[in-house]
Design a protein around this motif. Structure first.
Motif, PDB file in Angstrom:
ATOM      1  N   LYS A 601      -0.027   9.552  -7.178  1.00  0.00           N
ATOM      2  CA  LYS A 601      -1.224  10.386  -7.082  1.00  0.00           C
ATOM      3  C   LYS A 601      -2.437   9.542  -6.704  1.00  0.00           C
ATOM      4  CE  LYS A 601      -3.970  13.898  -9.451  1.00  0.00           C
ATOM      5  NZ  LYS A 601      -5.267  13.317  -9.120  1.00  0.00           N
ATOM      6  N   SER A 602      -2.509   8.328  -7.249  1.00  0.00           N
ATOM      7  CA  SER A 602      -3.659   7.467  -6.980  1.00  0.00           C
ATOM      8  C   SER A 602      -3.741   7.049  -5.516  1.00  0.00           C
ATOM      9  CB  SER A 602      -3.609   6.220  -7.877  1.00  0.00           C
ATOM     10  OG  SER A 602      -2.547   5.352  -7.475  1.00  0.00           O
ATOM     11  N   VAL A 603      -2.580   6.972  -4.828  1.00  0.00           N
ATOM     12  CA  VAL A 603      -2.583   6.580  -3.417  1.00  0.00           C
ATOM     13  C   VAL A 603      -2.513   7.792  -2.505  1.00  0.00           C
ATOM     14  CG1 VAL A 603      -1.555   4.339  -3.905  1.00  0.00           C
ATOM     15  CG2 VAL A 603      -0.070   6.285  -3.368  1.00  0.00           C
ATOM     16  N   GLY A 604      -2.582   8.990  -3.076  1.00  0.00           N
ATOM     17  CA  GLY A 604      -2.622  10.203  -2.263  1.00  0.00           C
ATOM     18  C   GLY A 604      -1.287  10.679  -1.742  1.00  0.00           C
ATOM     19  N   LEU A 632       2.949   8.077   1.688  1.00  0.00           N
ATOM     20  CA  LEU A 632       3.097   6.818   0.966  1.00  0.00           C
ATOM     21  C   LEU A 632       3.044   5.628   1.910  1.00  0.00           C
ATOM     22  CD1 LEU A 632       3.701   5.223  -1.636  1.00  0.00           C
ATOM     23  CD2 LEU A 632       6.134   5.514  -1.113  1.00  0.00           C
ATOM     24  N   ILE A 633       3.727   5.714   3.043  1.00  0.00           N
ATOM     25  CA  ILE A 633       3.784   4.570   3.953  1.00  0.00           C
ATOM     26  C   ILE A 633       2.569   4.516   4.869  1.00  0.00           C
ATOM     27  CG2 ILE A 633       6.301   4.582   3.919  1.00  0.00           C
ATOM     28  CD1 ILE A 633       6.332   5.935   6.586  1.00  0.00           C
ATOM     29  N   ASP A 634       1.633   5.478   4.660  1.00  0.00           N
ATOM     30  CA  ASP A 634       0.390   5.485   5.428  1.00  0.00           C
ATOM     31  C   ASP A 634       0.668   5.612   6.912  1.00  0.00           C
ATOM     32  OD1 ASP A 634      -2.346   5.537   5.692  1.00  0.00           O
ATOM     33  OD2 ASP A 634      -2.516   3.366   5.972  1.00  0.00           O
ATOM     34  N   ALA A 635       1.721   6.373   7.237  1.00  0.00           N
ATOM     35  CA  ALA A 635       2.014   6.608   8.646  1.00  0.00           C
ATOM     36  C   ALA A 635       0.984   7.582   9.188  1.00  0.00           C
ATOM     37  CB  ALA A 635       3.414   7.186   8.809  1.00  0.00           C
ATOM     38  N   GLU A 636       0.341   7.225  10.288  1.00  0.00           N
ATOM     39  CA  GLU A 636      -0.754   8.031  10.813  1.00  0.00           C
ATOM     40  C   GLU A 636      -0.255   9.405  11.239  1.00  0.00           C
ATOM     41  OE1 GLU A 636      -3.984   7.798  14.477  1.00  0.00           O
ATOM     42  OE2 GLU A 636      -2.871   6.032  13.819  1.00  0.00           O
ATOM     43  N   LEU A 752      10.206   7.115  -4.792  1.00  0.00           N
ATOM     44  CA  LEU A 752       9.176   6.613  -3.887  1.00  0.00           C
ATOM     45  C   LEU A 752       8.400   5.457  -4.515  1.00  0.00           C
ATOM     46  CD1 LEU A 752       7.886   9.988  -2.403  1.00  0.00           C
ATOM     47  CD2 LEU A 752       9.296   8.260  -1.276  1.00  0.00           C
ATOM     48  N   TYR A 753       8.215   5.508  -5.830  1.00  0.00           N
ATOM     49  CA  TYR A 753       7.569   4.396  -6.518  1.00  0.00           C
ATOM     50  C   TYR A 753       8.450   3.149  -6.417  1.00  0.00           C
ATOM     51  CZ  TYR A 753       5.197   1.829 -10.288  1.00  0.00           C
ATOM     52  OH  TYR A 753       4.523   0.904 -11.019  1.00  0.00           O
ATOM     53  N   GLY A 754       9.760   3.334  -6.575  1.00  0.00           N
ATOM     54  CA  GLY A 754      10.683   2.217  -6.405  1.00  0.00           C
ATOM     55  C   GLY A 754      10.626   1.652  -5.002  1.00  0.00           C
TER      56      GLY A 754
END
Length: 775
Positions: A601-604, A632-636, A752-754
């Motif tokens: 949640k903190s990373v959206g 999570l992977i910040d893929a645009e 996903l956290y793992g």
């Protein structure tokens, strides 16, 4: 680079909004491009056409012009609607002028010392197309280019402007006409289709319309009104709708279209029959049944069901063979025909089977208890496996007077064989059932001292015991010792074994030390909760609903069949509102996935179902997990089209699906469908993450150690093995992985956290992933 991509995305969105035709040249050396967007690709005679002209900055920064100007050319027979009395264009950017010259056919844009934002609309032109405009294509162009920038040297950039010239700016002029006639439509729907669903289909239809002479086209319609539509009654119904005019085709007197909707009956098929097509004859040496008698042994009517509809249909059996009754197990097949009725139509051919069964089953044990006037008798029956125990077949017990009485008296009770009974018979060579009559001795019409005859049949065969060679057990009604009418006690036959069944569980598994036991034996219950759960309680009840004491996970077997129920609960009690240590009310600090959920949640990467609840046990759809991973992977996010009919451009998940597809992480369930709302399984999550990590062939031989490894799909096996080795996924406490089970929201967060920890700890993997995302 990221800003330029965002600008491009905005332009694409504007273009889609106008059902656009967009033309431009994007050369690397260009400072900016001129872009023209029309609001339609085709327009009718006498109608209006709108063109929007843009300056598109290549750098993503505003353009500071010293001078700028060019001509946008159009047919000289056209006029400009949005010009003023000074022949100036009204809809232009502040600081830029638009001069209209209809005689020569151009709009001249120009200014001095103007600043234009990266995607500013320079001007919007609304053309009036003559009613007699030539049918066909019109090609537009831009000429007389002149631009310079506000820098020290007033740099001339006229040669560094991308013009829309390499692709024709072409608009089709169509002949406009008014509808004079329309061809009615037809539509067939299945029985049970809701009216709203019919209308949704009609909204997609196109209808042939005609004007005068050779004027033809198609129009859609809306505002449908049905006449007496009944979804459950097959037949024809009329739907009337309003034609929807277009720029080319007008609707005048003929404004309605009629569609005949046919609700079709269900086509009858053999697999719709729910009645068992079985018959039987008792073994009888030297006897043969005729073909007609064999057919008569089968059901003469059957039930058919489909989509919630049911009908009783008569069967016409065609006698095919005689049947000798000498040998048990001998069969004869008979072909029959059923004809549709009610909501079913057509005919279907079915096949019935008649079998020779034992007339009696020997070596059985029968005992009865509770035969006082106010008691409900209980019959304990043990049947050997040689009787061919089959699930769903019935045991029928009957109590009747040994001598004729004035009134009709007696009673019956039934017991249906279960899979557990079949397993018990296979394991022990026999199985035991305890059957209680639904009524008391008194209710059946008997009195104290009456002599009764008890008979028991299994699938029509009479059970024979050592003491009842004719199949009849003598019973005498005993004097009651309980005048209040309470149920009598159960007195089992000596050395009787009773079954121990385990009720179905959730959030864990349960087993017992023995599937059957004698009275007084100790049975141990083993309970294995799933991750994050604990054993809430173990209860045991006998056939009459009486509770059996459970102590330290074990109980003493009573003289009755029992059912063991194990209940699991979450490991900690959920708080009613968030605390300082938690993000969601239903994810307390002690929850096994709390750390993972809070981090994501903190990373959206994840959100709650509400502001205060996460719903950790809720299922996850394919669309939701795709968004979690891409976030999570910040893929645009890129507004890229995907070839899935169920991923429209305006859906919230489409950008994430588009990115995941482009990276090769996800596939559709078919070439045309992604199934965004379908739940995603545990093995598919491993497959997606494995693809993301770009797993190589060197791990193909990793061994799956889960007890249900055989259930893992071939395409997912290598990924599940690798995820388990990395510690990203775990199995359950009973050693299973449950690959086909839907993953929960809490499990998704944990996985996903793992993944995030693996990427943070393994620089080499992280570098490979970064390269993958950048592609």
């Amino acid at each position: 680079m990221r800003n330029l991509k965002k600008i491009t995305a905005i332009i694409l969105a504007v273009t889609m909004l106008f059902s656009l035709m967009s033309i431009s040249v994007f050369a690397d050396e260009n400072v900016f491009d001129i872009k023209v967007v029309f609001n339609t690709k085709s327009v009718g005679q006498g109608k209006q056409l709108e063109a929007s002209v843009y300056y598109v900055s290549k750098s993503g920064e505003a353009i500071d012009f010293a001078t700028n100007g060019f001509d946008f050319n159009f047919p000289t027979t056209w006029t400009v609607e949005n010009k003023n009395d000074k022949n100036k264009l009204n809809d232009v950017k502040k600081g830029i002028t638009g001069s209209v010259n209809e005689e020569k056919g151009y709009v001249r844009f120009g200014s001095t010392s103007a600043t234009v934002a990266p995607t500013d609309v320079v001007g919007k032109i609304v053309f009036n197309i003559p009613a007699d405009a030539t049918i066909g294509e019109v090609v537009f162009s831009c000429t007389n280019l002149g631009f310079s920038l506000n820098d020290d040297d007033k740099t001339d950039v006229s040669t560094k402007v991308g013009l829309p010239t390499d692709i024709d700016l072409t608009i089709s002029i169509l002949k406009a006409f008014t509808v004079a006639s329309v061809t009615p439509g037809t539509k067939t729907v299945d029985l049970g289709t809701e009216e709203a669903d019919v209308i949704a289909e009609l909204n997609k239809m196109e209808f042939a319309v005609a004007g005068n002479a050779d004027d033809k086209g198609t129009l859609k319609a809306n505002n449908w009104v049905a006449t007496g539509y009944k979804k459950d009654v097959a037949g024809e119904y009329k739907f009337e709708g309003d034609l929807i005019a277009t720029d080319v085709i007008s609707v005048d007197d003929v404004s309605k279209v009629t569609v005949t909707v046919t609700v079709s009956k269900i086509a009858l098929k053999a697999d719709m029959v729910t009645t068992a097509l079985e018959g039987k004859f008792m073994q009888e040496a030297g006897v043969t049944k005729t073909a007609e008698e064999v057919a008569a042994a089968l059901p003469q009517t059957v039930t058919v069901e489909k989509n919630g509809y049911k009908a009783e249909l008569a069967v016409t059996w065609t006698p095919g063979a005689t049947l000798a009754l000498d040998e048990v197990g001998t069969t004869a097949e008979v072909t029959g025909t059923i004809t549709g009725a009610d909501n079913f139509e057509g005919t279907a051919t079915i096949t019935g089977t008649v079998t020779v069964v034992p007339a009696e089953v020997k070596d059985c044990k029968i005992s009865v208890s509770g035969v006082t006037a106010n008691s409900k008798p209980v019959v304990t029956v043990t049947i050997p496996a040689s009787a061919k125990i089959v699930a769903e077949k019935k045991i029928v017990v009957t109590l009747a007077p040994q001598a004729a009485l004035a009134a009709e008296v007696g009673g019956t009770a039934e017991y249906t064989i279960t899979d557990a009974d079949v397993a018990e018979a296979e394991e022990k060579g026999s199985f035991t059932a305890k059957i209680q009559f639904p009524q008391s001795i008194k209710t059946m019409g008997f009195a104290t001292g009456d002599n009764l005859a008890l008979t028991v049949e299994y699938d029509g065969a009479t059970l024979i015991t050592d003491t009842a060679e004719d199949g009849i057990v003598d019973v005498k009604v005993q004097a009651t010792s309980n005048p209040t009418g309470a149920a009598g006690t159960i007195t089992p036959a000596p050395s009787t074994s009773y079954t121990v069944k385990v009720a179905e569980t959730t959030n864990g598994t349960a087993s017992v030390s023995a599937s059957s036991a004698m009275k007084g034996e100790t049975v141990t219950v083993t309970a294995a909760p799933a991750e994050g759960y604990v054993v809430k309680g173990i209860t045991v009840a006998d056939a009459l609903g009486n509770a059996v004491e459970v102590k330290d996970g074990a109980f003493v077997m009573p003289a009755a069949n029992v059912v063991v129920t194990v209940e699991f609960a979450e490991e900690t009690k959920e708080p009613t509102e968030p605390t300082e240590e938690t993000t969601f009310a239903d994810v307390p600090a002690g929850h096994w996935a709390a750390e993972a959920i809070d981090y994501l949640k903190s990373v959206g990467a994840v959100n709650g179902k509400t502001e205060t609840e996460f719903d950790p046990d809720g299922s996850v759809t394919r669309a939701e997990f795709t968004k979690m991973l891409v976030s999570l992977i910040d893929a645009e996010e890129v507004a890229t089209d995907v070839e899935f009919a169920d991923c429209p451009a305006d859906a919230w998940y489409t950008p994430y699906v588009a990115k995941a597809v482009a990276m090769g992480l996800v596939n559709g369930v078919s070439d045309t469908e992604f199934a965004p709302d379908s739940t995603i399984s545990r093995e598919d999550v491993c497959t997606i993450i494995g693809r993301f990590l770009n797993i190589t062939a060197e791990i193909e031989d990793k061994e799956l150690t889960f007890t249900d490894a055989a259930d893992v799909a071939d395409y997912a096996a290598r990924y599940v093995a690798y995820m388990a080795e990395l510690g990203i996924v775990n199995g359950y406490s009973d050693g299973t992985f449950a690959p086909k089970a839907s993953i929960t929201r809490a499990e998704s967060a944990k996985v996903l956290y793992g993944l995030s920890k693996v990427l943070a700890d393994d620089a080499e993997v992280a570098e490979e992933v970064a390269e993958e995302v950048a592609e």
